[in-house]
Design an enzyme around this catalytic site. Structure first.
Site, PDB file in Angstrom:
ATOM      1  N   GLU A 149       0.871  -1.169   0.000  1.00  0.00           N
ATOM      2  CA  GLU A 149       0.000   0.000   0.000  1.00  0.00           C
ATOM      3  C   GLU A 149       0.909   1.220   0.000  1.00  0.00           C
ATOM      4  O   GLU A 149       1.633   1.472   0.975  1.00  0.00           O
ATOM      5  CB  GLU A 149      -0.929   0.051   1.230  1.00  0.00           C
ATOM      6  CG  GLU A 149      -1.877   1.256   1.152  1.00  0.00           C
ATOM      7  CD  GLU A 149      -2.627   1.586   2.447  1.00  0.00           C
ATOM      8  OE1 GLU A 149      -2.358   0.984   3.494  1.00  0.00           O
ATOM      9  OE2 GLU A 149      -3.482   2.499   2.398  1.00  0.00           O
TER      10      GLU A 149
ATOM     11  N   ASP B 258       5.211   4.560   3.598  1.00  0.00           N
ATOM     12  CA  ASP B 258       4.958   5.986   3.749  1.00  0.00           C
ATOM     13  C   ASP B 258       6.211   6.614   4.357  1.00  0.00           C
ATOM     14  O   ASP B 258       6.985   5.933   5.030  1.00  0.00           O
ATOM     15  CB  ASP B 258       3.754   6.242   4.677  1.00  0.00           C
ATOM     16  CG  ASP B 258       3.120   7.607   4.458  1.00  0.00           C
ATOM     17  OD1 ASP B 258       2.013   7.678   3.880  1.00  0.00           O
ATOM     18  OD2 ASP B 258       3.743   8.619   4.858  1.00  0.00           O
TER      19      ASP B 258
ATOM     20  N   ASP C 244      -1.167  12.296  -2.439  1.00  0.00           N
ATOM     21  CA  ASP C 244      -1.281  13.751  -2.583  1.00  0.00           C
ATOM     22  C   ASP C 244      -1.495  14.083  -4.060  1.00  0.00           C
ATOM     23  O   ASP C 244      -0.754  13.591  -4.909  1.00  0.00           O
ATOM     24  CB  ASP C 244       0.002  14.424  -2.076  1.00  0.00           C
ATOM     25  CG  ASP C 244       0.211  14.154  -0.599  1.00  0.00           C
ATOM     26  OD1 ASP C 244      -0.777  14.190   0.148  1.00  0.00           O
ATOM     27  OD2 ASP C 244       1.354  13.872  -0.191  1.00  0.00           O
TER      28      ASP C 244
HETATM   29  C1  LIG Z   1      -3.185  12.278   1.434  1.00  0.00           C
HETATM   30  S1  LIG Z   1      -2.283  11.183   2.458  1.00  0.00           S
HETATM   31  C2  LIG Z   1      -3.175   9.654   2.258  1.00  0.00           C
HETATM   32  C3  LIG Z   1      -2.940   8.701   3.378  1.00  0.00           C
HETATM   33  C4  LIG Z   1      -3.800   7.407   3.335  1.00  0.00           C
HETATM   34  N1  LIG Z   1      -3.515   6.626   2.162  1.00  0.00           N
HETATM   35  C5  LIG Z   1      -5.271   7.728   3.398  1.00  0.00           C
HETATM   36  O1  LIG Z   1      -5.975   7.500   2.401  1.00  0.00           O
HETATM   37  O2  LIG Z   1      -5.728   8.175   4.465  1.00  0.00           O
HETATM   38  C6  LIG Z   1      -0.837  10.912   1.478  1.00  0.00           C
HETATM   39  C7  LIG Z   1       0.270  10.173   2.186  1.00  0.00           C
HETATM   40  O3  LIG Z   1       1.325   9.960   1.267  1.00  0.00           O
HETATM   41  C8  LIG Z   1       2.579  10.124   1.913  1.00  0.00           C
HETATM   42  N2  LIG Z   1       3.532  10.463   0.854  1.00  0.00           N
HETATM   43  C9  LIG Z   1       3.384  11.436  -0.069  1.00  0.00           C
HETATM   44  N3  LIG Z   1       4.405  11.406  -0.946  1.00  0.00           N
HETATM   45  C10 LIG Z   1       5.216  10.383  -0.553  1.00  0.00           C
HETATM   46  C11 LIG Z   1       6.428   9.846  -1.057  1.00  0.00           C
HETATM   47  N4  LIG Z   1       6.995  10.332  -2.134  1.00  0.00           N
HETATM   48  N5  LIG Z   1       6.980   8.810  -0.405  1.00  0.00           N
HETATM   49  C12 LIG Z   1       6.390   8.293   0.723  1.00  0.00           C
HETATM   50  N6  LIG Z   1       5.241   8.765   1.232  1.00  0.00           N
HETATM   51  C13 LIG Z   1       4.660   9.793   0.606  1.00  0.00           C
HETATM   52  C14 LIG Z   1       2.336  11.210   2.950  1.00  0.00           C
HETATM   53  O4  LIG Z   1       3.248  11.113   4.002  1.00  0.00           O
HETATM   54  C15 LIG Z   1       0.897  10.910   3.372  1.00  0.00           C
HETATM   55  O5  LIG Z   1       0.836  10.066   4.505  1.00  0.00           O
END
Ligand SMILES: C[S@@+](CC[C@H](N)C(=O)[O-])C[C@H]1O[C@@H](n2cnc3c(N)ncnc32)[C@H](O)[C@@H]1O
Length: 219
Positions: A47, A72, A121
């Protein structure tokens, strides 16, 4: 608040189901997830952008005969999923704290079966296109670490990111069996939702956004 975060970071360092920098196993786990961590040959599902890891733990409960790894960069978020997995003795769950850009540092070719990308994001700015988790260089990387018959699943509330992803996929000649819905909850794919709503999914659904979903396989 800050102290809570520090406390979680300290706990993460002791948690056997979290792989992160400076912990034993972090540098050596590539190619060894089955032997050294899961101790079985079951399929691995990632995931990506897992946040608190609702899909990682949720799917792990549904499919005890498969392995799940939430990825993450934020340690204070994966703390939650890791805790749930420990509390419930979910031995088919792990979390990896890294930038997703570095995925190939942690998986050899074909080590992963399926990938879920859950509410990443949207990165609407033009200068951030390359950082979108469904941009071509990310897809190339997913293809490399995945087995050919595996599925890539993608869920978002964001119409811009969804349209962008469809455009990227339409430019590729290496995908097949693309399935699409702009309203997952009222679609034929609802069973694939497994009743698992992530934190961001809940938030945006309550604000009136429909959940967009697609899946595909590699050619
Ligand atoms: C909008 S949140 C969504 C979290 C979860 N999937 C949800 O639906 O509640 C996006 C997540 O992506 C992680 N994230 C964004 N870009 C990333 C990257 N390049 N590598 C690792 N994590 C990343 C952020 O830390 C964040 O926890």
């Amino acid at each position: 608040m800050m102290r809570n975060k520090q406390k979680r970071f300290a706990e993460n360092r002791e948690r056997p189901n979290i792989f992160e920098p400076e912990k034993p196993g972090y540098e050596e786990i590539k190619g060894n997830w089955h032997d050294k961590y899961f101790e079985n040959d079951n399929h691995i599902t990632l995931e990506l952008a897992c946040g608190k890891g609702e899909y990682t733990t949720g799917l792990a409960r549904h499919y005890p005969e498969r392995n799940f790894i939430g990825v993450d960069i934020k340690g204070d978020r994966i703390w939650w999923g890791s805790k749930d997995a420990i509390d419930e003795n979910l031995s088919n769950v792990a979390f990896l704290r890294t930038q997703i850009q570095l995925l190939e540092k942690f998986f050899v070719d074909g080590e992963v079966h399926d990938i879920w990308i859950t509410f990443p994001d949207p990165r609407p700015k033009k200068r951030d296109i390359k950082r979108r988790l469904t941009s071509p260089r990310f897809l190339d990387m997913y293809k490399k670490v995945m087995q050919k018959e595996g599925w890539v699943y993608f869920k978002t509330d964001n119409p811009g990111l969804f349209d962008y992803t469809l455009e990227v996929l339409s430019d590729r000649d290496d995908i097949k069996n693309l399935c699409i819905t702009r309203d997952l909850y009222h679609s034929e794919y609802i069973d694939e939702h497994h009743g698992i709503k992530t934190r961001f999914e809940k938030m945006f659904y309550e604000k009136g956004f429909s959940i967009k979903y697609l899946k595909f396989q590699w050619n």
